[in-house]
Design a protein around this motif. Sequence first.
Motif, PDB file in Angstrom:
ATOM      1  N   GLN A  37       0.929  -1.152   0.016  1.00 40.41           N
ATOM      2  CA  GLN A  37       0.047   0.018  -0.026  1.00 40.41           C
ATOM      3  C   GLN A  37       1.000   1.315   0.115  1.00 40.41           C
ATOM      4  O   GLN A  37       0.740   2.305  -0.864  1.00 40.41           O
ATOM      5  CB  GLN A  37      -0.956  -0.045   1.270  1.00 40.41           C
ATOM      6  N   MET A  38       1.850   1.100   0.747  1.00 44.19           N
ATOM      7  CA  MET A  38       2.894   2.298   0.850  1.00 44.19           C
ATOM      8  C   MET A  38       3.752   2.403  -0.516  1.00 44.19           C
ATOM      9  O   MET A  38       4.001   3.708  -0.966  1.00 44.19           O
ATOM     10  CB  MET A  38       3.969   2.031   2.120  1.00 44.19           C
ATOM     11  N   ARG A  39       4.033   1.559  -1.168  1.00 48.28           N
ATOM     12  CA  ARG A  39       4.619   1.571  -2.319  1.00 48.28           C
ATOM     13  C   ARG A  39       3.787   2.436  -3.734  1.00 48.28           C
ATOM     14  O   ARG A  39       4.265   3.246  -4.238  1.00 48.28           O
ATOM     15  CB  ARG A  39       4.952   0.204  -2.824  1.00 48.28           C
ATOM     16  N   LYS A  40       2.559   1.941  -3.483  1.00 45.24           N
ATOM     17  CA  LYS A  40       1.609   2.612  -4.402  1.00 45.24           C
ATOM     18  C   LYS A  40       1.575   4.185  -3.803  1.00 45.24           C
ATOM     19  O   LYS A  40       1.224   4.897  -4.764  1.00 45.24           O
ATOM     20  CB  LYS A  40       0.099   1.956  -4.551  1.00 45.24           C
ATOM     21  N   LEU A  41       1.571   4.321  -2.822  1.00 46.72           N
ATOM     22  CA  LEU A  41       1.276   5.861  -2.162  1.00 46.72           C
ATOM     23  C   LEU A  41       2.383   6.667  -2.797  1.00 46.72           C
ATOM     24  O   LEU A  41       2.415   7.847  -2.719  1.00 46.72           O
ATOM     25  CB  LEU A  41       0.921   5.779  -0.904  1.00 46.72           C
ATOM     26  N   ARG A  42       3.688   6.110  -2.868  1.00 49.71           N
ATOM     27  CA  ARG A  42       4.718   6.835  -3.162  1.00 49.71           C
ATOM     28  C   ARG A  42       4.829   7.703  -4.470  1.00 49.71           C
ATOM     29  O   ARG A  42       5.523   8.763  -4.265  1.00 49.71           O
ATOM     30  CB  ARG A  42       5.998   5.923  -3.061  1.00 49.71           C
ATOM     31  N   ARG A  43       4.050   7.306  -5.271  1.00 51.36           N
ATOM     32  CA  ARG A  43       3.631   8.246  -6.467  1.00 51.36           C
ATOM     33  C   ARG A  43       3.523   9.631  -6.019  1.00 51.36           C
ATOM     34  O   ARG A  43       3.646  10.656  -6.491  1.00 51.36           O
ATOM     35  CB  ARG A  43       2.411   7.729  -7.142  1.00 51.36           C
ATOM     36  N   LYS A  44       2.615   9.837  -4.934  1.00 51.97           N
ATOM     37  CA  LYS A  44       2.007  11.091  -4.437  1.00 51.97           C
ATOM     38  C   LYS A  44       2.954  11.796  -3.496  1.00 51.97           C
ATOM     39  O   LYS A  44       2.714  12.848  -3.172  1.00 51.97           O
ATOM     40  CB  LYS A  44       0.772  11.083  -3.697  1.00 51.97           C
ATOM     41  N   MET A  45       4.150  11.042  -3.008  1.00 46.89           N
ATOM     42  CA  MET A  45       5.100  11.702  -1.956  1.00 46.89           C
ATOM     43  C   MET A  45       6.631  11.221  -2.463  1.00 46.89           C
ATOM     44  O   MET A  45       6.807  10.284  -2.375  1.00 46.89           O
ATOM     45  CB  MET A  45       4.601  11.101  -0.554  1.00 46.89           C
TER      46      MET A  45
END
Length: 321
Positions: free
Chosen positions: A86-94
């Motif tokens: 889940q964090m890996r996918k969110l790293r796009r935004k951060m």
Amino acid sequence: MAESILTVRNLKQHYKIDQGWLKVDSVVKAVDGINFEVFRGETFSIVGESGCGKSTTGRTILRLNEPTDGEVIFEGQDISRLSYEQMRKLRRKMQMIFQDPFASLNPKKTVRQILLEPLRVHKLYTPKERLKKVIKILEIVGLSEYHIDRYPHEFSGGQRQRIGIAKAAVLNPELIIADEPVSALDVSIQSQVINLLLNLQKELGLTYIFISHDLGVVRHISDRVAVMYLGKIVEISKTEDLYNNPLHPYTQALLSAVPIDHPNEVKERIILTGDVPNAVNPPSGCSFHPRCPFAMDICSKVQPNPSVHDGGHTVSCHLYE
């Protein structure tokens, strides 16, 4: 009212020091229970002396370091509880811009490979569209397609930092944490990179957390500023309020060290006595009290609570309670 993009609550980053089997392990409290909010589209700066925990804060927010305790809420979601996937996918935004552009770029890869990699990892666009995106972001940061097949060592420091910025911006993130992005550059190049960051913010609608010890740069780029001392935030304010009316004695001392703008300007320099205390064994009460010219008895016994003043100016100091 401005929309919040990031909320940090009671964030802690403690590191255990192994003292061996004969001694009790010690704990370094690099970040020790900090709270702040970042609004969409603003530049929120974190300043303080070396070793105060500002870079660790940036890395912990992105979970490059796992937090010891606390919450990091990004767009309503507590990312400190997310799984690896889940964090890996969110790293796009951060994304993050690192202090040393040479260390943060793979020396074995060309600019093409460096900038295509995040697009490929996140499965964005077709191969042809990815290349167009890379060329476009290179042009935005002041480079060109001519540079695309060069390696990092073939660029100057300023150009390498532009590539680092392009790498962070190529995914169109919501939030970029810039950790001392100009401190390794010549003064003549610093202003160019700062202006580039400001232009990118307007063009892409970015939100920045800007980490720096250079108070002159911070004043130029920031909307709000948080001052850190020994793992804690001691003051948060709008930039002009902080520079015109610093409340915490530590902030006053920091700002007194900023070089004057004009030869006729008169400024009283506040010299702090003593050294920054050891983070393994911080002072009781207010951690600044051993160096504070206004210290009272209560300062060595009780940790001050944040108090809010005009315009949301927040300070943690017994002088204002």
